[in-house]
Design an enzyme around this catalytic site. Structure first.
Site, PDB file in Angstrom:
ATOM      1  CG  HIS A  53      -1.977  -1.021   1.214  1.00  0.00           C
ATOM      2  ND1 HIS A  53      -3.116  -0.903   1.967  1.00  0.00           N
ATOM      3  CD2 HIS A  53      -2.098  -2.202   0.541  1.00  0.00           C
ATOM      4  CE1 HIS A  53      -3.889  -1.960   1.763  1.00  0.00           C
ATOM      5  NE2 HIS A  53      -3.276  -2.769   0.899  1.00  0.00           N
ATOM      6  CD  GLU A  55      -2.116   4.156   3.025  1.00  0.00           C
ATOM      7  OE1 GLU A  55      -1.790   3.522   1.986  1.00  0.00           O
ATOM      8  OE2 GLU A  55      -3.245   4.097   3.508  1.00  0.00           O
ATOM      9  CB  CYS A  83      -6.814  -0.472   4.989  1.00  0.00           C
ATOM     10  SG  CYS A  83      -5.083  -1.036   5.001  1.00  0.00           S
ATOM     11  CB  CYS A  86      -2.339   1.694   6.090  1.00  0.00           C
ATOM     12  SG  CYS A  86      -1.825   0.823   4.590  1.00  0.00           S
TER      13      CYS A  86
END
Length: 149
Positions: A53, A55, A83, A86
């Site tokens: 992801h 992040e 999410c 993260c």
């Protein structure tokens, strides 16, 4: 103290680049206290990595540059509400401030869904600012998923 400067446009640029690679268009920028930035877009498909992801990738780059697993005093800009995975990583990294654009009612982990930072197990809770750049981030996501249907 320096005046506030948003880095959401850089995160949106990363989201656009992710979309061009066929990834879900999410972008993130970690900003160091000295202003240095570490930017990334989603790369889950490219890397065959469910943790790829935006992040996570931006925080990994910042941690590597700093030589530490923690980023106290650092800011994180992300185009979509993080999410749960993260959000937990943001807490572990001790990010000072989280700025995000679009809410994610389906998979969000900050103000929707898991609400990771409201749990007593959250080791650290950043200052949270939502809705920054939400409209272009939402439009990019809608356009991407319409093209998939």
């Amino acid at each position: 103290m320096a005046p506030f400067r948003s880095h959401m446009q850089a995160a949106l640029h990363q989201a656009e680049a992710a979309a061009a690679r066929g990834e879900v268009p999410v972008g993130a920028v970690v900003v160091a206290p000295d202003g240095q930035i570490f930017a990334a877009g989603n790369r889950t498909r490219e890397l065959c990595d469910p943790t790829g992801h935006a992040e996570i990738l931006a925080m990994r780059a910042a941690c590597s540059a700093l030589g530490s697993e923690r980023l106290p005093g650092y800011d994180l800009y992300v185009t979509l509400e993080p999410c749960a995975m993260c959000a937990s990583a943001i807490s572990q990294a001790r990010i000072a401030r989280l700025y995000y654009g679009a809410a994610d009612p389906k998979s969000g982990g900050v103000s929707c869904g898991a609400r990771v930072f409201s749990h007593p197990q959250a080791h650290h809770v950043p200052e949270i600012y939502d809705g920054i750049g939400a409209e272009p981030a939402e439009a990019l996501l809608k356009q991407f998923f319409q093209g998939k249907r």
